[in-house]
Design a protein around this motif. Structure first.
Motif, PDB file in Angstrom:
ATOM      1  N   LEU A  21       0.745  -1.117   0.039  1.00  0.00           N
ATOM      2  CA  LEU A  21      -0.062  -0.071  -0.095  1.00  0.00           C
ATOM      3  C   LEU A  21       0.957   1.295   0.111  1.00  0.00           C
ATOM      4  CD1 LEU A  21      -2.529   1.317   0.085  1.00  0.00           C
ATOM      5  CD2 LEU A  21      -2.804   1.166   2.502  1.00  0.00           C
ATOM      6  N   PRO A  22       1.783   1.351   0.922  1.00  0.00           N
ATOM      7  CA  PRO A  22       2.632   2.563   0.759  1.00  0.00           C
ATOM      8  C   PRO A  22       3.362   2.701  -0.424  1.00  0.00           C
ATOM      9  CG  PRO A  22       2.880   1.475   2.860  1.00  0.00           C
ATOM     10  CD  PRO A  22       2.171   0.511   1.974  1.00  0.00           C
ATOM     11  N   ALA A  24       2.416   1.730  -3.398  1.00  0.00           N
ATOM     12  CA  ALA A  24       1.351   2.346  -4.347  1.00  0.00           C
ATOM     13  C   ALA A  24       1.103   3.810  -4.156  1.00  0.00           C
ATOM     14  CB  ALA A  24      -0.179   1.135  -4.187  1.00  0.00           C
ATOM     15  N   VAL A  25       0.723   4.232  -2.924  1.00  0.00           N
ATOM     16  CA  VAL A  25       0.526   5.602  -2.774  1.00  0.00           C
ATOM     17  C   VAL A  25       1.668   6.333  -3.399  1.00  0.00           C
ATOM     18  CG1 VAL A  25       0.413   7.160  -0.995  1.00  0.00           C
ATOM     19  CG2 VAL A  25      -1.199   5.160  -0.844  1.00  0.00           C
ATOM     20  N   GLY A  26       2.924   6.135  -3.038  1.00  0.00           N
ATOM     21  CA  GLY A  26       4.202   6.564  -3.487  1.00  0.00           C
ATOM     22  C   GLY A  26       4.088   6.962  -5.029  1.00  0.00           C
ATOM     23  N   VAL A  28       1.832   6.637  -7.218  1.00  0.00           N
ATOM     24  CA  VAL A  28       0.590   7.425  -7.710  1.00  0.00           C
ATOM     25  C   VAL A  28       1.125   9.078  -7.497  1.00  0.00           C
ATOM     26  CG1 VAL A  28      -1.572   8.258  -7.361  1.00  0.00           C
ATOM     27  CG2 VAL A  28      -1.381   5.904  -7.493  1.00  0.00           C
ATOM     28  N   PHE A  29       1.413   9.239  -6.517  1.00  0.00           N
ATOM     29  CA  PHE A  29       2.215  10.671  -6.178  1.00  0.00           C
ATOM     30  C   PHE A  29       3.183  11.118  -7.200  1.00  0.00           C
ATOM     31  CE2 PHE A  29       4.600  13.759  -3.688  1.00  0.00           C
ATOM     32  CZ  PHE A  29       3.865  14.862  -3.813  1.00  0.00           C
TER      33      PHE A  29
END
Length: 195
Positions: A21-22, A24-26, A28-29
């Motif tokens: 999850l972290p 994937a978030v990184g 996208v950012f």
């Protein structure tokens, strides 16, 4: 459970749950920063003003004009008069009602095009000014002659109520340019231009 049992040595580190999850978030950012150059001032500001929301809402409402029959749900509406303005009106009991600002009266023919009796609800109808303000009907509408037959009695299928008075109390100087008419509180509505 020991630490060795918890860590599955057959999975690479980036596939473990605590990293997925972290990561994937990184990712996208990072993609957002690269595609916008990182300096888009509106990148994270997606709030919309009331005027923008009202414009989008108005774009999705079917429109008609004075004297034209328009439909919303199980009612067909025909606005038969332009807006008339006044500071007072005489109730069906002969008393004089005073507006807080100015009364606006617009007459509408309403036909039940459904298959069962329906009641026209005054609180579902709105006047719209030239600058996009929406006004609900005035409580004084119940004091008008014929209001009980228009807003309390059911309209049978195929029947038409002629000259239903829509009464609004607006600030002095307000110009009403259209009506927004609904067959119920949840219907999309139809907008009728008065000019």
């Amino acid at each position: 459970m020991t630490e060795q049992e918890y860590a599955d040595p057959t999975q690479p580190w980036f596939r473990r749950k605590r990293f997925a999850l972290p990561s994937a978030v990184g990712l996208v950012f990072l993609v957002l920063m690269l595609t916008t150059g990182g300096n888009d001032p509106g990148l994270f500001d997606r709030t919309r003003s009331a005027t923008e929301l009202n414009a989008d809402f108005e774009d999705n409402i079917p429109a008609g004009s004075l004297g034209q029959s328009v439909r919303d749900g199980r009612f067909s509406f025909t606005v038969t008069s332009p807006a008339s303005y006044g500071n007072t009106l005489t109730s069906r009991l002969g008393t004089v009602e005073k507006a807080q600002g100015a009364f606006v009266i617009i007459r509408v023919d309403v036909t039940n095009i459904g298959y069962q009796p329906l009641t026209l609800t005054a609180t579902n109808q709105f006047a719209v000014s030239d600058d996009g303000q929406r006004f609900a009907t005035s409580p004084a509408i119940t004091a008008m002659a014929g209001a009980e037959a228009i807003f309390l009695e059911k309209i049978n299928p195929g029947h038409t109520v002629k000259d239903a008075h829509m009464l609004f109390d607006v600030p002095p100087g307000t110009v009403i340019t259209s009506l927004e008419l609904h067959d119920s509180v949840s219907s999309a509505g139809v907008k009728v231009k008065l000019s």
